[in-house]
Design a protein around this motif. Structure first.
Motif, PDB file in Angstrom:
ATOM      1  N   ILE A  99      -7.560  -4.903   7.858  1.00 59.02           N
ATOM      2  CA  ILE A  99      -6.626  -5.627   8.728  1.00 59.02           C
ATOM      3  C   ILE A  99      -5.212  -5.460   8.170  1.00 59.02           C
ATOM      4  O   ILE A  99      -4.965  -5.753   6.992  1.00 59.02           O
ATOM      5  N   GLY A 106      -2.951  -4.067  13.154  1.00 54.92           N
ATOM      6  CA  GLY A 106      -3.891  -2.971  13.357  1.00 54.92           C
ATOM      7  C   GLY A 106      -5.195  -3.297  12.636  1.00 54.92           C
ATOM      8  O   GLY A 106      -5.179  -3.904  11.559  1.00 54.92           O
ATOM      9  N   LYS A 139       3.126  -3.987  19.085  1.00 52.13           N
ATOM     10  CA  LYS A 139       2.010  -4.125  18.145  1.00 52.13           C
ATOM     11  C   LYS A 139       2.477  -4.704  16.804  1.00 52.13           C
ATOM     12  O   LYS A 139       3.481  -4.282  16.262  1.00 52.13           O
ATOM     13  N   LEU A 155      -8.934  -1.604  11.441  1.00 52.46           N
ATOM     14  CA  LEU A 155      -9.675  -0.362  11.219  1.00 52.46           C
ATOM     15  C   LEU A 155     -11.051  -0.743  10.685  1.00 52.46           C
ATOM     16  O   LEU A 155     -11.157  -1.322   9.615  1.00 52.46           O
ATOM     17  N   ASP A 179      -5.890  -3.186  18.731  1.00 58.72           N
ATOM     18  CA  ASP A 179      -4.476  -3.488  18.487  1.00 58.72           C
ATOM     19  C   ASP A 179      -4.189  -4.902  18.945  1.00 58.72           C
ATOM     20  O   ASP A 179      -4.679  -5.324  19.991  1.00 58.72           O
ATOM     21  N   GLN A 211       0.859  -1.185   0.000  1.00 56.27           N
ATOM     22  CA  GLN A 211       0.000   0.000   0.000  1.00 56.27           C
ATOM     23  C   GLN A 211       0.899   1.240   0.000  1.00 56.27           C
ATOM     24  O   GLN A 211       1.840   1.318   0.797  1.00 56.27           O
ATOM     25  N   GLY A 215      -1.351   3.589   3.031  1.00 60.11           N
ATOM     26  CA  GLY A 215      -2.139   2.812   3.991  1.00 60.11           C
ATOM     27  C   GLY A 215      -2.617   3.726   5.112  1.00 60.11           C
ATOM     28  O   GLY A 215      -1.898   4.619   5.541  1.00 60.11           O
ATOM     29  N   ARG A 216      -3.837   3.490   5.561  1.00 58.96           N
ATOM     30  CA  ARG A 216      -4.439   4.365   6.568  1.00 58.96           C
ATOM     31  C   ARG A 216      -4.642   3.637   7.884  1.00 58.96           C
ATOM     32  O   ARG A 216      -5.053   2.475   7.918  1.00 58.96           O
ATOM     33  N   GLY A 217      -4.358   4.331   8.977  1.00 60.33           N
ATOM     34  CA  GLY A 217      -4.592   3.786  10.308  1.00 60.33           C
ATOM     35  C   GLY A 217      -5.745   4.500  10.975  1.00 60.33           C
ATOM     36  O   GLY A 217      -6.425   5.320  10.354  1.00 60.33           O
ATOM     37  N   TRP A 231      -2.162  -6.862   3.916  1.00 59.79           N
ATOM     38  CA  TRP A 231      -2.930  -5.623   3.857  1.00 59.79           C
ATOM     39  C   TRP A 231      -4.248  -5.974   3.179  1.00 59.79           C
ATOM     40  O   TRP A 231      -4.277  -6.233   1.974  1.00 59.79           O
TER      41      TRP A 231
HETATM   42  C1  BTN Z   1      -4.529   1.064  13.175  1.00 55.58           C
HETATM   43  O1  BTN Z   1      -4.392   2.298  13.194  1.00 55.58           O
HETATM   44  O2  BTN Z   1      -4.051   0.367  14.071  1.00 55.58           O
HETATM   45  C2  BTN Z   1      -5.314   0.402  12.059  1.00 55.58           C
HETATM   46  C3  BTN Z   1      -4.456   0.049  10.887  1.00 55.58           C
HETATM   47  C4  BTN Z   1      -5.219  -0.622   9.758  1.00 55.58           C
HETATM   48  C5  BTN Z   1      -4.347  -0.926   8.552  1.00 55.58           C
HETATM   49  C6  BTN Z   1      -5.070  -1.698   7.492  1.00 55.58           C
HETATM   50  S1  BTN Z   1      -3.983  -2.354   6.262  1.00 55.58           S
HETATM   51  C7  BTN Z   1      -5.347  -2.797   5.257  1.00 55.58           C
HETATM   52  C8  BTN Z   1      -6.337  -1.654   5.355  1.00 55.58           C
HETATM   53  N1  BTN Z   1      -6.032  -0.616   4.389  1.00 55.58           N
HETATM   54  C9  BTN Z   1      -5.665   0.529   4.977  1.00 55.58           C
HETATM   55  O3  BTN Z   1      -5.341   1.572   4.370  1.00 55.58           O
HETATM   56  N2  BTN Z   1      -5.696   0.388   6.316  1.00 55.58           N
HETATM   57  C10 BTN Z   1      -6.122  -0.945   6.712  1.00 55.58           C
END
Ligand code: BTN
Length: 243
Positions: free
Chosen positions: A128, A109, A106, A111, A99, A35, A38-40, A55
Motif C-alpha cells: 500500500i 496505489g 490518484k 499492489l 487505485d 523507498q 518503490g514498485r508499482g 509505504w
Molecule cells: C500502483 O501501481 O498503483 C501500486 C503502487 C504500490 C506502491 C506500494 S508502496 C509500498 C509497497 N512497496 C512497493 O515497492 N510498492 C508498494
C-alpha cells in the motif's frame, strides 16, 4: 503483529516477499519512511519520498485457492477508503482494481502479489502506497496533474501512524468478515465506492489488447465484467482502465 520498520529501504514489497519466502507469519508488516526503488503495478516505479507517505507491505496467509486472490486487492482498497474517511473525513473513490482517487486524482496505489503452491495461496503480499503529507509542488512533473495527496486536498497534515493503525484495523475487520461470511459484504462495499461502474470504459490489458464496454460490476472472484456493444461479457483480470 510483527512489525519491520526501516528509515530507508529499496522496496517494502521486495522485503516482504523475501520475509514471506522465509516463512514470516501472517500479519507481518514492513514499513519504511522512504523507498529508493518503490514498485508499482505493471512494472512501473512508485515515487516514495522521505517522510511524507505511507509505504507499507503486509503479509497475509489466507487458506484460499489462487483464483480468489484478487478479492484481497478489493478488500484492501475498501479498508483504505474506510480508514481515510475515518481519519480525514474525505470521501474517496476506487478505480478498478486498485487505485484510490480523490476528485479524479490518484493518491493511493495498491499492489497485491502472490506466493502460491500448486493451486493454493501460500502468502499474499499486500503493498500500500499513500501520498499523505506531500506537497504537489514536490511531485515529479509527470505526476502533478494526475496525482494528489491527502494534505493537498484537505489543506492540513495528517498523522501517518494514526492512518496506518486505522488501515490495519479496517483490514482486520474485513478479513474476519471475509473468512466468516465470504466476499459478499466486501463486494457490496467495494461497488458502493467504485467510480467506473455503469459507465463506458476502455480496459487495456498487459498484452496491449483494448476492450471497450460497459463496466457492469465485479463477480464473486473480484474480476471486472465488461459488456461490449455486441452484448458479450468480458472478464477482465488485469488491465489499466480509461474512462
Ligand atoms: C500502483 O501501481 O498503483 C501500486 C503502487 C504500490 C506502491 C506500494 S508502496 C509500498 C509497497 N512497496 C512497493 O515497492 N510498492 C508498494
Amino acid at each position: 503483529h510483527h512489525l519491520v520498520y526501516q528509515d530507508e529501504i529499496p522496496s517494502t514489497q521486495k522485503k516482504a516477499q523475501h520475509l514471506a519466502e522465509d516463512g514470516a507469519e501472517e500479519g507481518t508488516v514492513v514499513l519504511a519512511d522512504e523507498q529508493t526503488s518503490g514498485r508499482g503495478r505493471l512494472g512501473r516505479s512508485w515515487h516514495s519520498p522521505k517522510g511524507t507517505g505511507i509505504w507499507m507491505s503486509l503479509i497475509i496467509r489466507p487458506d484460499i485457492p489462487i483464483h480468489k486472490a484478487p478479492q484481497f486487492t478489493l478488500l484492501t482498497a475498501v479498508a483504505v477508503v474506510k480508514a481515510v474517511k475515518h481519519v480525514t473525513g474525505l470521501d474517496c473513490e476506487i478505480k478498478w482494481p486498485n487505485d484510490i482517487l480523490y476528485k479524479g486524482k490518484k493518491f493511493v496505489g495498491i499492489l497485491t502479489e502472490l506466493q502460491a503452491e500448486a493451486a493454493d495461496v501460500k502468502a499474499i503480499i499486500v503493498g500500500i502506497g499513500i501520498n499523505v503529507n506531500a506537497a504537489i509542488d514536490d511531485f515529479p512533473e509527470e505526476l502533478k496533474d494526475i496525482a494528489t495527496s491527502l494534505r493537498a486536498e484537505a489543506g492540513t497534515a495528517f498523522d501517518r501512524a494514526e492512518l496506518i493503525q486505522e488501515i490495519l484495523k479496517a483490514f482486520e475487520d474485513l478479513y474476519k468478515s471475509y473468512m466468516d461470511e465470504g466476499f459478499g459484504l466486501i463486494k457490496l462495499l467495494w461497488e458502493s465506492y467504485a467510480i467506473s461502474l455503469g459507465r463506458q470504459i476502455y480496459a487495456r490489458t498487459a498484452n496491449g489488447t483494448v476492450v471497450q464496454g460497459l463496466a457492469q460490476g465485479i463477480n464473486d472472484e473480484g474480476v471486472l465484467l465488461l459488456k461490449d456493444k455486441d452484448g458479450k461479457i468480458h472478464k477482465i483480470y488485469s488491465a489499466d482502465i480509461e474512462i
